[in-house]
Design a protein around this motif. Structure first.
Motif, PDB file in Angstrom:
ATOM      1  N   SER A 181     -48.363  61.319  36.668  1.00  0.00           N
ATOM      2  CA  SER A 181     -48.281  60.861  35.550  1.00  0.00           C
ATOM      3  C   SER A 181     -47.083  61.292  34.922  1.00  0.00           C
ATOM      4  CB  SER A 181     -49.558  60.554  34.467  1.00  0.00           C
ATOM      5  OG  SER A 181     -50.569  60.013  35.175  1.00  0.00           O
ATOM      6  N   HIS A 184     -43.695  60.761  36.599  1.00  0.00           N
ATOM      7  CA  HIS A 184     -42.766  59.755  36.589  1.00  0.00           C
ATOM      8  C   HIS A 184     -42.395  59.563  34.921  1.00  0.00           C
ATOM      9  CE1 HIS A 184     -44.127  57.547  40.061  1.00  0.00           C
ATOM     10  NE2 HIS A 184     -45.223  57.899  39.766  1.00  0.00           N
ATOM     11  N   THR A 188     -38.504  58.749  34.637  1.00  0.00           N
ATOM     12  CA  THR A 188     -37.893  57.678  33.771  1.00  0.00           C
ATOM     13  C   THR A 188     -37.083  58.217  32.822  1.00  0.00           C
ATOM     14  OG1 THR A 188     -40.287  56.573  33.973  1.00  0.00           O
ATOM     15  CG2 THR A 188     -38.948  55.971  32.174  1.00  0.00           C
ATOM     16  N   SER A 224     -40.042  59.472  43.634  1.00  0.00           N
ATOM     17  CA  SER A 224     -41.189  58.624  42.960  1.00  0.00           C
ATOM     18  C   SER A 224     -42.300  58.208  44.131  1.00  0.00           C
ATOM     19  CB  SER A 224     -40.604  57.245  42.614  1.00  0.00           C
ATOM     20  OG  SER A 224     -39.832  57.183  41.408  1.00  0.00           O
TER      21      SER A 224
END
Length: 711
Positions: A181, A184, A188, A224
């Motif tokens: 989590s 990511h 981003t 990813s």
């Protein structure tokens, strides 16, 4: 009729070594258990026998200390003790058992029926722990909070070494999801600040990025996907730990062992449907909605901590108050909400459980009383009653679901409010250029993640709350009284009487000194059908005796009337005794007392001292059958026929088939037995599998035979 008497020479008979009883009882806190090995025959020579302990449900190194050795009998000795150390702890473990086996003898032979004995270890701990022991044994569950009881269950579960290890492994594997989590969120932010809306600010990872945008996109794609590949491996490793199976088995095995050792009053309180629901519904729900959800709570709280640190690092010093306010405000509101809804939620969940159990109870009554219902044309009445119970259950489920809907929607509302508050306080900084867009979007993702994590904690806590109802059911069944303590006292009284009788019989048979004991035959003769022979072994002189036995079933089970009142009798070995009387005169009760199914000290107004009034030589095997045929559907017909306490010559297929011929079974049944007996190895495997399922190697059917006590 004249009785023919044949004389045998007891002094020339071979010595036999065996255990004095097939079962011994002990308490966990006694520290050790005494197992007796006896020598049958003249004691004028030396002999020895080897032994070793074997695991059954009790494991060496956990419940007792493994032991092996040699028991040596010197001249003049006929009884020796083996002392096996027990390992005590405060963990709840319903009555466990291990066995002791005699393996080889010198100067004697090993008795074929008592070469192995079972040791029953009585556990004195409360379920799930001893913290509320007094209240639990008083059945005072109302004084104990459901959440406190759940906490104690968690302690009990992880008290098992294997479950604790699996829990730690699974918890560490779950934390990798938190890493994904955060990973990511970082990716981003990288995409936005380096590709979509480049900023001049430098980051620590800039030297690691590709020079071109295409290279950066490729890096983003690879970074990813990589964590998910690792997570698949961790999830497979987590599955191999079998945490769910071990946690379920821990409860189911304890519950079944507990049921098998209930006293008569407890057994009357737990119907077949109650036990079925507890094992097949309550235990899986408690593990899946209770224990396993604790891991999810830990996982979510770990993510909250990481996201909270991330949010604090992204905020300016002047705005740290906002981070602290949201970070603490969300869980505080959830706790307050759960606190005020807790009592009503538990009430509705318990109502659902009771209505479901009522349906199963009615179904069990219908199937077991089908003939009674149809003979009296009560089908419409039963159908109406069933429909009402279904309606009551549906109403309870609907009521619980309505409350659950409101409960579940509270956390998403708080998450949305947190994101709105963060946006209101930071959007102007984005427009002014003080806050990069990537950091703002990462902040939104962080607070949504914080909200989602708190929501997950909240949802899992609601699930744990739902598991309180099945937990309280299991707690009730696990803490009902058992008869192991009474059997321990009764067995030791019997062994003490047997020791005295053995000494007296030894002196009488081999040295001519009269015993003057009522339980020892004074003639030194043993009946063999129509013949009488001189006894070869002292134990052949033992009688089954009853002295002024009085027994009544507990009033709580519908009893209270004396079925046996001062019954007195003596039964020499080798004799065939017919006991007759009208229905309800105590025939079945007498046989169950002699076989140990019932205990003399269980009736109203009686005590364990009454056990001394009934003496059944502990080395004898008491077998009895029911008036109605009973069978275990998991076993074939041959395995059912030989089902019982021993594995040995008694189960030889040829012998079983000969008995079938002698009692006149029809040809179809005979062929079924013959076919099943053809694969004896398969039969043994089935027996072992059944023993593992039920946590016991010995099961005795209920007795109901024609007979009544004579006095």
């Amino acid at each position: 009729m004249d009785v023919k008497i044949e004389i045998a020479d007891a002094h020339n008979a071979p010595d036999i070594v065996q255990f004095s009883s097939s079962v011994y009882f002990c308490a966990e806190d006694e520290g050790r258990v005494e197992v007796q090995v006896v020598r049958l025959g003249d004691d004028d020579n030396d002999c020895s026998v080897a032994y070793e302990t074997q695991d059954v449900s009790a494991k060496a190194g956990v419940k007792y200390v493994y032991q092996s050795g040699i028991v040596e009998f010197r001249k003049g000795e006929f009884l020796k003790q083996i002392f096996i150390d027990l390992i005590g702890n405060d963990a709840f473990e319903a009555t466990l058992q291990f066995s002791v086996k005699l393996t080889s003898a010198k100067g004697a032979t090993i008795g074929p029926n008592l070469d192995t004995c079972t040791v029953m270890v009585a556990d004195d701990d409360a379920f799930p722990t001893n913290r509320y022991r007094d209240a639990l044994l008083r059945n005072d569950f109302a004084s104990i909070s459901g959440w406190k009881m759940m906490r104690e269950y968690f302690k009990m579960a992880v008290g098992d070494k294997k479950i604790r290890k699996a829990t730690i492994v699974c918890g560490l594997c779950d934390q990798f999801s938190n890493f994904i989590s955060i990973w990511h969120i970082i990716l981003t932010r990288m995409v936005v600040d380096h590709l979509l809306s480049p900023v001049e600010k430098e980051y620590w990872y800039d030297p690691l990025l590709a020079a071109t945008n295409e290279g950066k996109v490729l890096q983003y794609a690879c970074l990813s996907i990589l964590p998910h590949a690792v997570q698949v491996l961790l999830l497979r490793y987590k599955a191999n730990e079998r945490l769910t199976g071990m946690a379920v088995n821990q409860l189911q095995a304890n519950l079944l062992r507990k049921y098998l050792n209930y006293n008569e009053a407890s057994r009357q309180k737990v119907s077949t449907s109650d036990l079925t629901m507890a094992i097949t519904r309550d235990v899986p729900e408690l593990v899946e909605k209770g224990f396993l959800r604790l891991l999810s709570v830990v996982e979510a709280l770990g993510l909250v901590v990481v996201l909270g640190v991330t949010a604090g690092m992204q905020q300016s010093v002047s705005m740290l108050w906002l981070t602290v306010l949201l970070f603490l405000g969300i869980p505080l509101m959830m706790i307050i909400f759960v606190h005020f809804r807790n009592a009503e939620t538990q009430r509705r969940n318990r109502l659902v459980f009771s209505r479901q159990t009522a349906i199963l109870t009615l179904i069990h009554q219908v199937t077991s009383s089908f003939r009674l219902i149809t003979d009296y044309w009560q089908q419409p009445t039963i159908v109406l009653a069933f429909g009402k119970k279904i309606g009551d259950c549906n109403a309870a489920v609907t009521s619980a679901n309505l409350l659950r809907v409101t409960n579940l929607e509270f956390a998403p509302l708080l998450t949305t409010i947190a994101v709105i508050v963060y946006t209101l306080f930071n959007y102007s900084r984005v427009l002014s250029g003080d806050l990069p867009l990537g950091i703002f979007l990462a902040g939104v993702a962080v607070w949504r993640g914080v909200g989602d994590s708190y929501q997950k904690v909240y949802t899992e806590m609601l699930s744990i709350q739902d598991a309180i109802a099945p937990l309280m059911n299991i707690v009730h069944y696990m803490n009902l009284p058992v008869d192991v303590g009474q059997r321990l006292t009764a067995k030791r009284l019997q062994l003490s009487m047997s020791y005295e009788a053995s000494m007296k019989a030894q002196e009488q048979l081999f040295r001519g000194v009269p015993s003057n004991l009522r339980c020892v035959d004074a003639e030194n003769m043993v009946a063999r059908g129509k013949l009488k022979e001189k006894a070869i072994y002292p134990q052949d002189l033992f009688r089954i005796i009853g002295t002024a036995i009085t027994f009544a079933y507990p009033e709580s089970t519908g009893g209270g009337v004396k079925l046996l009142d001062s019954a007195t009798f003596k039964i020499p070995q080798g004799t065939l005794v017919a006991v007759s009387g009208p229905r309800g005169s105590g025939k079945k009760t007498l046989l169950e007392l002699m076989a140990g199914v019932l205990l003399p000290g269980n009736g109203p107004g009686s005590s364990m001292a009454d056990s001394c009034k009934l003496f059944v030589p502990p080395h004898l095997r008491m077998l009895h059958v029911t008036k109605d045929p009973e069978s275990l559907h998991e076993l074939d017909i041959f395995s059912n026929l030989v089902f019982g306490p021993s594995d040995g010559p008694d189960e030889e297929p040829g012998r079983v088939l000969r008995i079938c011929r002698r009692i006149g079974v029809n040809e179809d049944t005979y062929r079924m037995v013959e076919s099943a007996a053809a694969d004896l190895h398969g039969h043994k495997t089935a027996m072992e599998d059944l023993a593992e399922k039920h946590g016991s190697e010995k099961m005795i059917d209920e007795a109901d035979v024609t007979g009544s006590p004579s006095s």
